[in-house]
Design an enzyme around this catalytic site. Structure first.
Site, mmCIF file in Angstrom:
data_model
loop_
_atom_site.group_PDB
_atom_site.id
_atom_site.type_symbol
_atom_site.label_atom_id
_atom_site.label_comp_id
_atom_site.label_asym_id
_atom_site.label_seq_id
_atom_site.Cartn_x
_atom_site.Cartn_y
_atom_site.Cartn_z
ATOM 1 N N CYS A 160 0.814 -1.230 0.000
ATOM 2 C CA CYS A 160 0.000 0.000 0.000
ATOM 3 C C CYS A 160 0.843 1.272 0.000
ATOM 4 O O CYS A 160 0.297 2.361 -0.195
ATOM 5 C CB CYS A 160 -0.935 0.015 1.199
ATOM 6 S SG CYS A 160 -2.185 -1.284 1.151
ATOM 7 N N HIS B 130 -9.232 3.355 -2.405
ATOM 8 C CA HIS B 130 -7.852 2.965 -2.080
ATOM 9 C C HIS B 130 -7.322 2.004 -3.142
ATOM 10 O O HIS B 130 -7.347 0.789 -2.969
ATOM 11 C CB HIS B 130 -7.865 2.311 -0.700
ATOM 12 C CG HIS B 130 -6.517 1.954 -0.155
ATOM 13 N ND1 HIS B 130 -5.323 2.339 -0.744
ATOM 14 C CD2 HIS B 130 -6.171 1.232 0.951
ATOM 15 C CE1 HIS B 130 -4.316 1.868 -0.035
ATOM 16 N NE2 HIS B 130 -4.806 1.193 0.999
#
Length: 362
Positions: free
Chosen positions: A77, A315
């Site tokens: 991430c 995201h």
């Protein structure tokens, strides 16, 4: 220094960009950022494939020419932000003059992977060696909320704020339209009563829900890094780092990373005017901001993720770290922002990592 930054609209996986591959998303953004510049390299973060050096594939798809190589970075991430740091190091070292860096994720088209002889695909690659804690990010966010006393009410309030900020923001300067879509797909009006009715998403009786968690998403973002030039406006990369933390609490990673960056730069958090953190979960953001002395639901509402974040926008894992830098660029290179103003970008990473970077308006 960064002299340009753009991103796609962000779509929820399986919806707006369900048929667009990772290079389909990355190439238009790379082309928009590159313009007519002679680009030395493209560095892209990506988590879920399809492999084959996606940065090189995307550079070719963007029409940059056969001479532009490409490097794909995987820090999960934090990949998009880590890619920007890698590119910044190459420029600072004098090895390259112009590098496009960022990240991309097409969760909608990511390939499924199987081990030889397995009956079906596995959910994700391991973040730690066998026998060590390796929680999924949802349960890990729940554990962080328990450890640091982040209530359900605060998490829901933060999610409401993120969506409200995103709905009020003007992203026109940074978005490259894809297939006619010019706006992020997800932001909506959230109501406290509606959020309060949602069940726990990961742990029975827990506080982390679908409403205060980010969705799986598709999108891309990229910036152009060049050597600092007198009189050319942009954001100077002051310091950047990657730090490790306990893999059982991976959401804590931004805390040591931010602390290290601020120490290297010789500044305190109170001197930073704009903070962008990847909002994977409200619990994670609040635990980190509490530790750093920030109050995003109070005094620092317009300082932390002023245009909303991943809770509202989405995201796209490999891109999110570059999305927050793009947001900083838009916030800090507009009218009336003084030279010397500082901005901070940070992301938590599965497996127990944090990535952070400090920028200065020049």
């Amino acid at each position: 220094m960064i002299v340009a930054a753009r991103r796609t609209p962000i779509g929820t996986a399986g919806h707006a960009f369900k048929d667009r591959t990772a290079e389909d998303l990355a190439a238009p953004v790379i082309a928009a950022v590159a313009g007519d510049a002679r680009v030395d390299d493209v560095v892209l973060g990506n988590c879920m494939g399809p492999g084959g050096n996606l940065a090189r594939v995307s550079a070719l798809a963007a029409g940059l020419g056969h001479e532009v190589p490409g490097l794909t970075v995987d820090r999960q991430c934090g990949s998009g932000l880590a890619a920007i740091l890698v590119a910044g190091q190459a420029v600072a070292a004098g090895e390259m003059d112009v590098v496009i860096a960022g990240g991309v994720e097409s969760a909608s088209t990511a390939p499924l992977r199987t081990h030889p002889g397995a009956a079906g695909p596995y959910a994700r690659a391991p973040f730690t060696p066998r026998g060590r804690p390796d929680p999924d990010m949802g349960p890990a966010a729940e554990a962080l909320a328990v450890k640091y006393g982040i209530s359900r009410e605060r998490q829901d309030a933060y999610a409401i704020e993120s969506h409200a900020k995103a709905l009020a923001a003007d992203f026109g300067r940074e978005i490259v339209p894809i297939g006619g879509r010019e706006r992020d797909e997800r932001p909506r009006v959230l109501r406290a009563a509606s959020l309060a009715r949602l069940p726990a998403a990961f742990v029975p009786g827990g506080t982390v829900t679908a409403g205060n968690s980010s969705p799986i998403s598709d999108g891309a973002a990229a910036v152009m890094l060049v050597r600092e030039q007198p009189g050319v406006p942009g954001l100077r990369l002051v310091a950047g780092t990657v730090a490790g933390c306990d893999p059982e609490l991976p959401g804590w990673g931004p805390v040591p990373a931010v602390e290290r960056v601020l120490t290297r730069a010789g500044v305190g958090i109170e001197q930073v005017a704009a903070v962008e953190i990847v909002e994977a979960f409200a619990a994670q953001v609040l635990a980190v901001t509490d530790a750093l002395g920030l109050d995003p639901l109070g005094a620092d509402r317009n300082r932390v993720c002023a245009g909303g974040g991943a809770l509202a926008l989405g995201h796209p894992w490999g891109a999110s770290g570059a999305v927050v830098v793009t947001r900083l660029f838009t916030r800090l290179t507009g009218h009336g922002v003084a030279r010397g103003t500082l901005g901070l970008a940070a992301a938590a990473v599965g497996g127990g990592l944090g990535v952070a970077a400090l920028f200065e308006v020049v």
